[in-house]
Design an enzyme around this catalytic site. Structure first.
Site, mmCIF file in Angstrom:
data_model
loop_
_atom_site.group_PDB
_atom_site.id
_atom_site.type_symbol
_atom_site.label_atom_id
_atom_site.label_comp_id
_atom_site.label_asym_id
_atom_site.label_seq_id
_atom_site.Cartn_x
_atom_site.Cartn_y
_atom_site.Cartn_z
ATOM 1 N N SER A 255 0.841 -1.199 0.000
ATOM 2 C CA SER A 255 0.000 0.000 0.000
ATOM 3 C C SER A 255 0.874 1.247 0.000
ATOM 4 O O SER A 255 2.024 1.218 0.454
ATOM 5 C CB SER A 255 -0.906 0.021 1.229
ATOM 6 O OG SER A 255 -0.142 0.373 2.358
ATOM 7 N N LYS A 256 0.295 2.295 -0.535
ATOM 8 C CA LYS A 256 1.033 3.556 -0.614
ATOM 9 C C LYS A 256 1.344 4.070 0.795
ATOM 10 O O LYS A 256 2.407 4.625 1.037
ATOM 11 C CB LYS A 256 0.189 4.571 -1.384
ATOM 12 C CG LYS A 256 0.932 5.820 -1.768
ATOM 13 C CD LYS A 256 0.109 6.585 -2.759
ATOM 14 C CE LYS A 256 0.640 7.967 -2.999
ATOM 15 N NZ LYS A 256 -0.223 8.701 -3.920
ATOM 16 N N ARG A 257 0.392 3.838 1.691
ATOM 17 C CA ARG A 257 0.576 4.323 3.068
ATOM 18 C C ARG A 257 1.824 3.698 3.706
ATOM 19 O O ARG A 257 2.605 4.380 4.354
ATOM 20 C CB ARG A 257 -0.675 3.979 3.897
ATOM 21 C CG ARG A 257 -0.798 4.699 5.207
ATOM 22 C CD ARG A 257 -2.116 4.371 5.880
ATOM 23 N NE ARG A 257 -2.393 2.944 5.903
ATOM 24 C CZ ARG A 257 -1.867 2.073 6.760
ATOM 25 N NH1 ARG A 257 -1.018 2.504 7.678
ATOM 26 N NH2 ARG A 257 -2.166 0.791 6.710
ATOM 27 N N GLY A 260 4.780 3.552 0.187
ATOM 28 C CA GLY A 260 5.051 4.796 -0.539
ATOM 29 C C GLY A 260 4.780 4.670 -2.035
ATOM 30 O O GLY A 260 4.142 3.732 -2.504
#
Ligand code: GLU
Length: 504
Positions: A255-257, A260
């Site tokens: 995930s981007k969270r 990144g």
């Protein structure tokens, strides 16, 4: 594995159905790619359907990012983009039909009632499942409640007689069975009459005449319920092919969270990836060819791709945070570098052109009078580059005299012997006197000069490399000097005196 008859495959219709609530994730792009490959292989239709029914989380920016990402990857769709919200009425009609035909019912349980049931289940340490109490309401009571304005949702009536099994043949995971008694009577329409995603998704697949639902394995949990919906609506369910998930090397979801930008497609574009190199890499995250081949042209991959060769095991995206060199999975970088090094120059040049343009390094001559020169420069420097952006950063010295010197290279190659302050301009003078400027003539000048001064040729070669390119690494020096041309080389060797003076 599912055997498809030829006729079936000719009418294949698949879809990529992203929810526009964020960025285009590499996992999403892989789903799109597998659908696209299957459509292209079967001569079928690839549909883009934006599932935007979550009004609060869906954004126009996200739609834009998805469209741009797919276009950049070259995953062209044949129909759409359709937007799920445009079909809301049809989803409601389906819920009404299910209600009319006895496959669904009004549930008047309030949130408080359900919370109470949930707490009771918790106390008994059993998983909460709606007990279906409203299923038993008589039609009179239902009419009365509705007339009294009681709020209700519509629940699907999961078959209960005789302990039935919900079964389907997944093209990847094989036969899947779920006991209907483990599936609660799920909500298909909210009290405000908006359809639940599980209904919209199934109804849209039938409206879009989807033959194969190729999606992430996280969709497996929804499938039995959707099979029930299809059966109740009298529609043949599509073939399902669930793809294993792609996880990080600690087996966590990407995930981007947490991870990144590295999980977003737009990042690869900015970092200088070639779209096909990325597609090729993504294709292998969960699929492999029969003969173990890894590099494919588009046509070869379409030919080789088959649903039956999608792995059942989750694939690993090998990303280690904080590794500047391997800023993404090293295999992805290796794929990109290999493509850069080996693809037809004519196919590579458009990407480099864009990159140089963006950095103010492009000259129209590179397509006309200096075309041959330009192609030979690209061919010479590309073998060491990993991403297209390298051509404007590491390769800047080929297109501009205004390039940076790597301080380490200056210290190591230009400053190890103060005599270089004299040698380099002298060498420049000798090179300037050459009538031609080919590799052999240049090399002879270097070797003779080293003999004359009784120094190792390496001292001069390393110094010249840094003087003309600012770096301590690069292609063969004499070839490089020949390509840069006499004027540039002579000037840079002379100017290197200033670079040395600044450091000593
Ligand atoms: N909109 C769903 C998602 O983005 C798609 C699920 C499906 O492909 O059926 O996860």
């Amino acid at each position: 594995m599912i055997e498809e008859s030829e006729t079936n495959l000719h009418s294949v219709r698949v879809r990529f159905a992203p929810s526009p609530t964020g960025y285009l994730h590499i996992g999403g792009a892989r789903t799109a790619l597998y659908n696209w490959l299957w459509a292209r292989k079967c001569g079928g239709v690839f549909i883009l359907r934006i599932e935007d029914t979550d009004l609060e989380r869906s954004t126009q920016d996200s739609v834009q990012e998805i469209l741009e990402g797919l276009k950049w990857l070259g995953l062209d769709w044949d129909e759409g983009p359709y937007f799920q919200t445009q079909n809301l009425e049809k989803h409601k009609e389906a819920a009404d039909k299910l209600l009319r035909e006895g496959h669904a019912y009004h549930c008047f349980c309030s949130k408080e009632d359900l919370d109470k049931q949930r707490k009771e289940a918790e106390a008994k340490k059993t998983a909460f499942m709606y007990d279906g109490r409203c299923r038993k309401l008589g039609s009179e009571e239902v009419r009365h409640n509705l007339a009294a304005g009681m709020s209700s949702v519509i629940r699907f009536k999961v078959p209960r007689d005789g302990n039935p099994l919900i079964t389907f043949e997944d093209a990847v995971y094989g036969k899947i069975e779920k006991r209907a008694k483990d599936v609660e009577d799920f909500v298909i329409l909210r009290s405000d009459h908006t359809p639940l995603y599980i209904l919209s998704n199934a109804v849209d697949d039938s409206l879009d005449r989807i033959t194969h639902v190729i999606r992430g394995a996280d969709g497996l949990a929804n499938t039995p319920k959707q099979i029930l919906i299809y059966n109740a609506l009298g529609i043949n369910p599509p073939t399902f092919a669930h793809m294993p998930l792609t996880l990080d090397n600690k087996k966590a979801k990407l995930s981007k969270r947490v991870h990144g930008e590295v999980v977003t497609i737009s990042y690869y574009r900015r970092k200088g990836f070639l779209p096909w190199a990325l597609c090729n890499f993504l294709a292998l995250l969960g699929w492999s060819s029969q003969d173990g081949k890894e590099f494919f042209t588009e046509a070869e991959l379409i030919e080789a791709f088959d649903l039956s060769r999608i792995n059942r095991h989750n694939s690993i995206f090998n990303y280690v945070p904080g590794d500047a060199k391997n800023w993404t999975d090293p295999k992805a970088i290796h794929f990109n570098a290999t493509y850069i090094r080996s693809m037809a120059l004519n196919d590579l040049v458009p990407y480099i052109k864009d990159e140089l343009k963006e950095n103010g390094l492009w000259l129209t001559d590179y397509e006309t009078t200096s075309k041959e020169w330009f192609l030979s420069v690209i061919d010479l420097i590309r073998s060491r580059y990993h991403v297209v952006t390298d051509f404007s950063s590491k390769g800047r010295f080929c297109f501009s005299d205004d390039f940076e010197f790597d301080p380490k290279a200056v210290k190591k190659n230009l400053c190890p012997d103060p005599k270089l302050l004299d040698y380099l301009p002298e060498l420049a003078g000798e090179l300037n006197d050459l009538s031609g400027f080919d590799i052999h003539e240049i090399e002879d000048v270097f070797r003779d000069f080293a003999d004359k001064k009784q120094v190792k040729a390496g001292l001069l070669i390393n110094a010249a490399r840094t003087a003309v390119s600012g770096s301590s690494v690069g292609p063969g020096l004499f070839e490089l000097l020949a390509i840069l041309g006499k004027d540039r080389v002579v000037k840079r060797l002379n100017d290197s005196v200033n670079v040395i003076m600044k450091r000593v």
